[in-house]
Design an enzyme around this catalytic site. Structure first.
Site, PDB file in Angstrom:
ATOM      1  N   HIS A 196       0.839  -1.197   0.000  1.00 38.68           N
ATOM      2  CA  HIS A 196       0.000   0.000   0.000  1.00 38.68           C
ATOM      3  C   HIS A 196       0.878   1.252   0.000  1.00 38.68           C
ATOM      4  CE1 HIS A 196       0.448  -1.205   4.251  1.00 38.68           C
ATOM      5  NE2 HIS A 196       0.305   0.073   4.584  1.00 38.68           N
ATOM      6  N   LEU A 197       0.550   2.127  -0.936  1.00 41.14           N
ATOM      7  CA  LEU A 197       1.238   3.408  -1.086  1.00 41.14           C
ATOM      8  C   LEU A 197       0.528   4.442  -0.230  1.00 41.14           C
ATOM      9  CD1 LEU A 197       3.206   5.372  -2.555  1.00 41.14           C
ATOM     10  CD2 LEU A 197       1.450   5.586  -4.340  1.00 41.14           C
ATOM     11  N   HIS A 198       1.274   5.079   0.663  1.00 39.25           N
ATOM     12  CA  HIS A 198       0.732   6.180   1.455  1.00 39.25           C
ATOM     13  C   HIS A 198       0.836   7.450   0.623  1.00 39.25           C
ATOM     14  CE1 HIS A 198       0.453   4.165   5.407  1.00 39.25           C
ATOM     15  NE2 HIS A 198       1.443   3.426   4.925  1.00 39.25           N
TER      16      HIS A 198
END
Length: 153
Positions: free
Chosen positions: A106-108
């Protein structure tokens, strides 16, 4: 089933969000990626972008994922702009295992001022627990060149 088995066998929460099993969470979805707001935002804007296909984390990302990562990055930039943030002063990055909370890549995507000193540290570039998207992409490019035998420039 023992408690340990229940814990180890529980479904991935991000996969459930992507599949729509947890309603009203998605703010974007296509065939490759999905986006939703972080449940515990670190700043005014804190979106997570995940691949639809389960990938564990950045340690399992390969050169073959380069296009997917670029798509995630571009969607993050677009969502930041839609919310009035300058992508150049925003954060796009990943936590590095074992410092990630969910084992689904997951990319913040973080825009605005971080809410606390702890949050600043948690998402600080150059720390062993956080890697910026551009750094991950550079690392993959080095791997690609090594695989192809392309000399370094």
């Amino acid at each position: 089933m023992t408690l340990l088995e229940k814990i180890l066998c529980r479904p991935c929460i991000f996969c459930e969000i992507v599949e729509g099993k947890i309603p009203n969470k998605l703010i974007y979805k296509d065939d490759d990626i999905a986006a939703f707001n972080d449940i515990n935002p670190a700043a005014d804007t804190h979106i997570l972008i995940v691949p639809v296909v389960h990938i564990d984390n950045i340690k399992t990302v390969t050169v073959e994922h380069a296009d997917l990562l670029e798509k995630m990055k571009q969607k993050g930039i677009e969502l930041l702009r839609e919310r009035g943030h300058d992508p150049e002063t925003s954060k796009l990055g990943f936590h590095v295992p074992p410092f990630n909370s969910i084992d689904h890549l997951h990319l913040h995507v973080i825009g605005g001022i971080l809410k606390s000193r702890f949050r600043k540290l948690k998402y600080e570039s150059g720390r062993m627990w956080y890697k910026e998207m551009v750094q991950l992409q550079a690392d993959l490019e080095k791997q690609r060149r090594a695989q192809q035998g392309t000399p370094r420039l």
